[in-house]
Write a protein that holds these residues in place. Sequence first.
Motif: not given
Length: 427
Positions: A198-216
């Motif tokens: 498997y080729t693997v790619e990753y990111q750290v995703i901040a939920a509040d930057e994508h329409g979620i009402p929570q800093k996660r």
Amino acid sequence: MFDSTTKSGNKPNFIDLFAGAGGLSEGFVRAGCEPIAHVEADTAAAYTLRTREAYHILSGRGDLSGYFAYLSGQINRKELYSLAFGSRSSSVINAEIGAKALSGIFDRLDFQIGNRKLDLIVGGPPCQAYSLVGRARSELKMVGDERNYLFVYYAEFLKRYRPRFFIFENVVGLLTARESDGTRYFDMMWALFKNLGYTVEYQVIAADEHGIPQKRKRIILVGRLGKKDGFFPELDKTSTDFLVKDAIGDLPPLRAGKGGALVTSLEKPPSRWLAESGLLSADRSTTWHEARPHNPRDLKIFKKVVNEWNTRGERLSYNDLPETLKTHKNRSSFLDRFKVVAADLPASHTVVAHIAKDGNYYIHPDNAQNRSLTPREAARLQTFPDDFYFESTSGKPSRTSAFKQIGNAVPVLLAEKISKKLVENWS
């Protein structure tokens, strides 16, 4: 719902490992993917998965009357399952993923997958071993804890079923958690997945930057079978045009100790964000709007904490409380142990499983209600649909169990966004 199809024209199918209450899975289902099985060790969460499976079966038949009869207490859980599953078994496997149970889990999955090609594996092991808080509370900093190595069993599923993609999610602390010799667990799993092809790619995703009402923030690893790269599902950032009050403000006001686990009617009009979110039930009802009781001392503290925020926009430090309200000997750390979920911010602080133990870190912003959040309010911040019911082991409502499952979950709408973007790169 968009038309998500594989190259063969079928909906992408998946299995969910370490599934919890199914936040990740629910998002993928909302995006048009087909769950084949869920594997979860916690019995209460496994019942939650079965109940949600029953919901989707009955919804597919076009008749949810039996499901809502269950939520209103007219039929019991056994009767709901009989109505939905008939003589067949649920696809939920209640088992702890590890050396002892692996063979039996594979036997169940082999039967459920049948002759189909598995497209996707999703899920992430329990995060305590990698989290910064978990390491801080552990005498040995979680070094040697067997949960550090659950990714090895995750890899066994990749080895056996060879899905086209996998999604592995966990806490950001995974990037810094190390073995006693200094080796990062992240590097160990990366090498293991690579050795499996498997080729693997990753990111750290901040939920509040994508329409979620929570800093996660969560780390999302996506693996693709083969050497092709550039497949990570890049999410479009969403402008913040809503506030926390838009997520929870339509729920009926409650005082501490009031409310209930079964159906509550919602008469107040929803916010525009809620109306567009797809989280509302067709009959404008919900469950688990039940406030926990609090002792008089904590209620006095809640009043002060909320007033400090609502009048001055400041967080109240524990050391600023009157001595008569202080009971903790620790006066140098965790000074924000009493914290309001501010209604006038675009996102709350992170909802975690500790909310099951007390609500002091999740105080409702309305001083007239003077309480902590209900499970439904926490579920709204985690973007679970209003008709999503959280189960207990016994079948009797357990607020503690509901809170624990909600706090451990992946926000549903974030999972839906990831799924949609992944399928765009399916070829």
